[in-house]
Design an enzyme around this catalytic site. Structure first.
Site, PDB file in Angstrom:
ATOM      1  N   HIS A   1     148.045  33.387  61.215  1.00  0.00           N
ATOM      2  CA  HIS A   1     146.690  33.122  61.283  1.00  0.00           C
ATOM      3  C   HIS A   1     145.841  34.284  60.874  1.00  0.00           C
ATOM      4  O   HIS A   1     145.833  35.096  61.617  1.00  0.00           O
ATOM      5  CB  HIS A   1     146.123  32.285  62.442  1.00  0.00           C
ATOM      6  CG  HIS A   1     146.932  30.876  62.570  1.00  0.00           C
ATOM      7  ND1 HIS A   1     146.254  29.878  63.572  1.00  0.00           N
ATOM      8  CD2 HIS A   1     147.697  30.064  61.982  1.00  0.00           C
ATOM      9  CE1 HIS A   1     147.026  28.786  63.316  1.00  0.00           C
ATOM     10  NE2 HIS A   1     147.894  28.980  62.397  1.00  0.00           N
TER      11      HIS A   1
ATOM     12  N   TYR B   1     138.071  26.896  69.237  1.00  0.00           N
ATOM     13  CA  TYR B   1     137.730  27.126  70.624  1.00  0.00           C
ATOM     14  C   TYR B   1     136.325  26.359  70.592  1.00  0.00           C
ATOM     15  O   TYR B   1     135.491  26.694  69.920  1.00  0.00           O
ATOM     16  CB  TYR B   1     137.664  28.671  70.800  1.00  0.00           C
ATOM     17  CG  TYR B   1     138.954  29.530  71.107  1.00  0.00           C
ATOM     18  CD1 TYR B   1     139.522  30.027  69.930  1.00  0.00           C
ATOM     19  CD2 TYR B   1     139.199  29.818  72.136  1.00  0.00           C
ATOM     20  CE1 TYR B   1     140.870  30.552  69.744  1.00  0.00           C
ATOM     21  CE2 TYR B   1     140.455  30.425  72.429  1.00  0.00           C
ATOM     22  CZ  TYR B   1     141.220  30.903  71.218  1.00  0.00           C
ATOM     23  OH  TYR B   1     142.392  31.681  71.138  1.00  0.00           O
TER      24      TYR B   1
ATOM     25  N   PRO C   1     143.789  32.755  80.089  1.00  0.00           N
ATOM     26  CA  PRO C   1     144.325  32.686  78.649  1.00  0.00           C
ATOM     27  C   PRO C   1     143.550  32.478  77.511  1.00  0.00           C
ATOM     28  O   PRO C   1     143.809  32.603  76.368  1.00  0.00           O
ATOM     29  CB  PRO C   1     145.347  31.451  78.802  1.00  0.00           C
ATOM     30  CG  PRO C   1     144.663  30.859  80.100  1.00  0.00           C
ATOM     31  CD  PRO C   1     144.105  31.757  81.019  1.00  0.00           C
TER      32      PRO C   1
ATOM     33  N   LYS D   1     146.031  36.949  75.641  1.00  0.00           N
ATOM     34  CA  LYS D   1     146.228  38.437  76.040  1.00  0.00           C
ATOM     35  C   LYS D   1     147.507  38.447  76.921  1.00  0.00           C
ATOM     36  O   LYS D   1     148.123  39.551  76.988  1.00  0.00           O
ATOM     37  CB  LYS D   1     145.081  39.169  76.390  1.00  0.00           C
ATOM     38  CG  LYS D   1     144.026  39.454  75.432  1.00  0.00           C
ATOM     39  CD  LYS D   1     144.363  40.045  74.277  1.00  0.00           C
ATOM     40  CE  LYS D   1     143.508  40.013  73.094  1.00  0.00           C
ATOM     41  NZ  LYS D   1     144.316  40.087  71.816  1.00  0.00           N
TER      42      LYS D   1
ATOM     43  N   TYR E   1     140.602  40.330  69.483  1.00  0.00           N
ATOM     44  CA  TYR E   1     141.382  39.063  69.198  1.00  0.00           C
ATOM     45  C   TYR E   1     142.955  39.451  68.713  1.00  0.00           C
ATOM     46  O   TYR E   1     144.054  39.118  69.274  1.00  0.00           O
ATOM     47  CB  TYR E   1     140.606  37.940  68.349  1.00  0.00           C
ATOM     48  CG  TYR E   1     141.474  36.752  68.803  1.00  0.00           C
ATOM     49  CD1 TYR E   1     142.682  36.316  68.110  1.00  0.00           C
ATOM     50  CD2 TYR E   1     141.162  35.894  69.731  1.00  0.00           C
ATOM     51  CE1 TYR E   1     143.244  35.000  68.109  1.00  0.00           C
ATOM     52  CE2 TYR E   1     141.759  34.605  69.970  1.00  0.00           C
ATOM     53  CZ  TYR E   1     142.988  34.231  69.289  1.00  0.00           C
ATOM     54  OH  TYR E   1     143.345  32.981  69.320  1.00  0.00           O
TER      55      TYR E   1
HETATM   56  P1  FAS Z   1     156.726  35.515  83.648  1.00  0.00           P
HETATM   57  O1  FAS Z   1     156.058  35.103  84.863  1.00  0.00           O
HETATM   58  O2  FAS Z   1     156.767  34.758  82.358  1.00  0.00           O
HETATM   59  O3  FAS Z   1     158.313  35.769  84.074  1.00  0.00           O
HETATM   60  C1  FAS Z   1     158.448  36.365  85.236  1.00  0.00           C
HETATM   61  C2  FAS Z   1     159.906  35.824  85.822  1.00  0.00           C
HETATM   62  O4  FAS Z   1     160.294  36.627  86.936  1.00  0.00           O
HETATM   63  C3  FAS Z   1     159.966  34.384  85.779  1.00  0.00           C
HETATM   64  O5  FAS Z   1     161.025  33.784  85.030  1.00  0.00           O
HETATM   65  C4  FAS Z   1     160.404  34.151  87.209  1.00  0.00           C
HETATM   66  O6  FAS Z   1     160.941  33.083  87.465  1.00  0.00           O
HETATM   67  C5  FAS Z   1     160.919  35.556  87.510  1.00  0.00           C
HETATM   68  N1  FAS Z   1     160.943  35.771  88.984  1.00  0.00           N
HETATM   69  C6  FAS Z   1     159.747  35.820  89.890  1.00  0.00           C
HETATM   70  N2  FAS Z   1     160.168  36.080  91.025  1.00  0.00           N
HETATM   71  C7  FAS Z   1     161.443  36.346  91.074  1.00  0.00           C
HETATM   72  C8  FAS Z   1     162.313  37.114  92.079  1.00  0.00           C
HETATM   73  N3  FAS Z   1     161.993  37.402  93.142  1.00  0.00           N
HETATM   74  N4  FAS Z   1     163.470  37.338  91.670  1.00  0.00           N
HETATM   75  C9  FAS Z   1     163.982  37.367  90.325  1.00  0.00           C
HETATM   76  N5  FAS Z   1     163.294  36.825  89.454  1.00  0.00           N
HETATM   77  C10 FAS Z   1     161.983  36.418  89.743  1.00  0.00           C
HETATM   78  N6  FAS Z   1     149.286  33.822  78.240  1.00  0.00           N
HETATM   79  C11 FAS Z   1     148.795  33.574  76.912  1.00  0.00           C
HETATM   80  O7  FAS Z   1     148.722  34.628  76.208  1.00  0.00           O
HETATM   81  N7  FAS Z   1     148.275  32.228  76.383  1.00  0.00           N
HETATM   82  C12 FAS Z   1     148.501  31.392  77.267  1.00  0.00           C
HETATM   83  O8  FAS Z   1     148.188  30.132  77.028  1.00  0.00           O
HETATM   84  C13 FAS Z   1     149.199  31.297  78.589  1.00  0.00           C
HETATM   85  N8  FAS Z   1     149.290  30.230  79.423  1.00  0.00           N
HETATM   86  C14 FAS Z   1     149.735  30.653  80.538  1.00  0.00           C
HETATM   87  C15 FAS Z   1     150.026  29.484  81.483  1.00  0.00           C
HETATM   88  C16 FAS Z   1     150.675  29.671  82.879  1.00  0.00           C
HETATM   89  C17 FAS Z   1     150.797  28.317  83.752  1.00  0.00           C
HETATM   90  C18 FAS Z   1     150.860  31.025  83.303  1.00  0.00           C
HETATM   91  C19 FAS Z   1     151.528  31.030  84.768  1.00  0.00           C
HETATM   92  C20 FAS Z   1     150.722  31.933  82.403  1.00  0.00           C
HETATM   93  C21 FAS Z   1     150.200  31.908  81.021  1.00  0.00           C
HETATM   94  N9  FAS Z   1     150.076  32.850  80.446  1.00  0.00           N
HETATM   95  C22 FAS Z   1     149.493  32.655  78.849  1.00  0.00           C
HETATM   96  C23 FAS Z   1     150.530  34.258  80.643  1.00  0.00           C
HETATM   97  C24 FAS Z   1     151.836  34.139  80.297  1.00  0.00           C
HETATM   98  O9  FAS Z   1     152.332  33.762  79.004  1.00  0.00           O
HETATM   99  C25 FAS Z   1     152.444  35.602  80.680  1.00  0.00           C
HETATM  100  O10 FAS Z   1     151.543  36.531  80.422  1.00  0.00           O
HETATM  101  C26 FAS Z   1     153.626  35.996  80.365  1.00  0.00           C
HETATM  102  O11 FAS Z   1     154.655  34.953  80.851  1.00  0.00           O
HETATM  103  C27 FAS Z   1     154.249  37.097  81.027  1.00  0.00           C
HETATM  104  O12 FAS Z   1     155.534  37.206  80.915  1.00  0.00           O
HETATM  105  P2  FAS Z   1     156.251  38.026  82.116  1.00  0.00           P
HETATM  106  O13 FAS Z   1     155.472  39.330  82.838  1.00  0.00           O
HETATM  107  O14 FAS Z   1     157.558  38.046  81.815  1.00  0.00           O
HETATM  108  O15 FAS Z   1     156.036  37.215  83.375  1.00  0.00           O
HETATM  109  C1  PHB Z   2     148.347  28.524  73.023  1.00  0.00           C
HETATM  110  O1  PHB Z   2     148.694  28.106  72.104  1.00  0.00           O
HETATM  111  O2  PHB Z   2     148.905  28.094  74.099  1.00  0.00           O
HETATM  112  C2  PHB Z   2     147.074  29.114  73.256  1.00  0.00           C
HETATM  113  C3  PHB Z   2     146.566  29.661  72.080  1.00  0.00           C
HETATM  114  C4  PHB Z   2     145.432  30.730  72.379  1.00  0.00           C
HETATM  115  C5  PHB Z   2     144.885  30.776  73.658  1.00  0.00           C
HETATM  116  C6  PHB Z   2     145.380  30.267  74.690  1.00  0.00           C
HETATM  117  C7  PHB Z   2     146.422  29.374  74.655  1.00  0.00           C
HETATM  118  O3  PHB Z   2     143.754  31.620  73.504  1.00  0.00           O
END
Ligand code: FAS
Ligand code: PHB
Length: 399
Positions: free
Chosen positions: A72, A205, A297, A301, A389
């Site tokens: 994009h 957005y 989100p 980032k 961005y």
């Molecule tokens: P993660 O949380 O993905 O992974 C951590 C891992 O550690 C998990 O698998 C967990 O099960 C494991 N863990 C936890 N405790 C543990 C323990 N005690 N022992 C062993 N393992 C353990 N980012 C965006 O850019 N756009 C979005 O739209 C977006 N939406 C999101 C929605 C939600 C609900 C959440 C929570 C986050 C969102 N994020 C989004 C941010 C997300 O993408 C994170 O930045 C990304 O998952 C970060 O990756 P990790 O650092 O690997 O953490």
């Molecule tokens: C998504 O596709 O999940 C998404 C894209 C852009 C954002 C947040 C989430 O800023």
């Protein structure tokens, strides 16, 4: 068991770190408390910066992303009933983002790890980290055996805390060694994933009287939509029809006309917060990704910050083993935090600009409208939005 690096967490941070270390001939074990299916079932990020794309290529897992991902060069901002395109490609001298779901990134990393025969311990319980302030850190965990829980120990040189916001690693650091910064937003995002064609070929957005909305996608046949919702909302309160009606009410007439709806394959509510823990290194324990920081989100980032942390950490560990130098390890936290805080600022700014805040309706609303109007009429304002961005360069503002 003994390994060089024990990685806690099999999300994108942990799996990407494991892959980059493997490519450099460094032994690492990943310990994950959930099952692989559970990790893959979490629907999260959708937009990858070029820095993240380059790291997935470096990790040898970029093939499917380049085949199925969508490049994009811009996105649209909808306010006061009209859409305005931010031409990132033109404003940043040719940069773009890759639309490719975090689920697919995680899948590709899991497949690569499994194909290389690397050790990942899923469904590990009672994971704990020890002695990381000395020369011989240790990880303890349990697995379910035929005769009940079995205790395991991993002796290692380093522990990478890639275990997300609710993980055990940051919680294991003495509280007086940590400084945390937090801002909780007075709303959440209700997200839906559906196998319907996206309403537009780029992201939209929207800042509307009813609140924020985001039209995103995972492919040309799978869409991802979000609407700002109350913090007290529960996902059970939102039927698919109620979601589609609310999204429609937040779109412009053209998008409303083009919107294709269908049954949700995932629906969830995510709270929004900004959070940073400083520093990100404690002796031989390093925090990376959501274990150290959270962004709302809006600016896409979260996953991208996790990737840049992993880039800095993998480079530091490779330098330690190859060149017997700890310069990268000693600078890890400062390097990450310099980039983290710029992404925290951008994510806070974009969230403040695009959402309705219950308690600043009057003056705050007028300031939002003025800033949006300025953005679409000032090339320098739009360029600042675009360069944040697409993601700042890894070495941005490095001393
Ligand atoms: P993660 O949380 O993905 O992974 C951590 C891992 O550690 C998990 O698998 C967990 O099960 C494991 N863990 C936890 N405790 C543990 C323990 N005690 N022992 C062993 N393992 C353990 N980012 C965006 O850019 N756009 C979005 O739209 C977006 N939406 C999101 C929605 C939600 C609900 C959440 C929570 C986050 C969102 N994020 C989004 C941010 C997300 O993408 C994170 O930045 C990304 O998952 C970060 O990756 P990790 O650092 O690997 O953490
Ligand atoms: C998504 O596709 O999940 C998404 C894209 C852009 C954002 C947040 C989430 O800023």
């Amino acid at each position: 068991m003994r390994t060089q690096v024990a990685i806690i967490g099999a999300g994108p941070s942990g799996l990407l770190l494991g892959q980059l270390l493997h490519k450099a001939g460094i032994d690492a074990v990943v310990i994950e408390r959930q099952s692989a299916d559970y990790v893959l079932g979490r629907i999260r990020a959708g937009v990858l910066e070029q820095v993240c794309v380059d790291m997935l290529d470096e990790a040898g897992v970029g093939t499917r992303m380049h085949k199925e991902g969508l490049v994009h060069g811009g996105f649209e901002m909808l306010f006061q009933g009209r859409r305005h395109r931010i031409d990132m490609h033109a404003l940043t001298g040719g940069k773009s983002v890759m639309v490719y779901g975090q689920t697919e990134v995680t899948h590709d990393l899991m497949d690569a790890r499994s194909a290389a025969g690397l050790t990942t311990i899923y469904s590990a319980s009672n994971v704990s980290v020890h002695d990381f302030d000395g020369p011989r850190p240790r990880v303890l965990y349990q697995t379910e055996g035929p005769d009940g829980p079995q205790q395991h120990a991993i002796d290692c040189d380093f522990i990478a805390g890639c275990d997300g916001f609710h993980g055990v690693c940051r919680a294991s650091v003495p509280q007086d060694a940590l400084t945390t910064y937090e801002k909780v937003y007075p709303f959440g995002w209700l997200g839906i994933l559906a196998d319907v064609p996206p309403v537009s070929h780029e992201l939209i957005y929207a800042n509307t009287e009813r609140g924020f909305a985001l039209c995103s996608m995972r492919s040309e046949t799978r869409s991802r939509y979000y609407v700002q919702c109350e913090l007290t909302d529960r996902v059970e309160q939102w039927s698919d029809d109620a979601f589609w009606d609310e999204l429609r009410a937040r779109l412009d007439p053209q998008a409303r006309e083009q919107l294709v709806t269908g049954p949700s394959i995932e629906k969830s509510i995510a709270p929004l917060r900004s959070f940073v823990a400083e520093p990100m290194r404690f002796g031989r324990l390093f925090l990376a990704g959501d274990a150290a920081h959270i962004v709302p989100p809006t600016g896409a980032k979260g996953l991208n910050l996790a990737a840049s942390d992993v880039k800095y950490l993998s480079s530091a560990l490779i330098e330690h083993y190859r060149e017997k130098s700890d310069a990268g390890i000693d600078h890890y936290s400062d390097r990450c935090l310099r980039r983290v805080w710029k992404a925290e600022r951008f994510s806070w700014w974009f969230t403040s600009l695009m959402h309705r805040f219950p308690d600043t309706a009057g003056f705050g609303q007028k300031v939002q409208e003025a800033e949006l109007d300025y953005l679409i009429h000032s090339e320098s304002a739009a360029r600042s939005l675009a360069e944040n961005y697409v993601g700042l360069p890894l070495d941005f503002a490095e001393p």
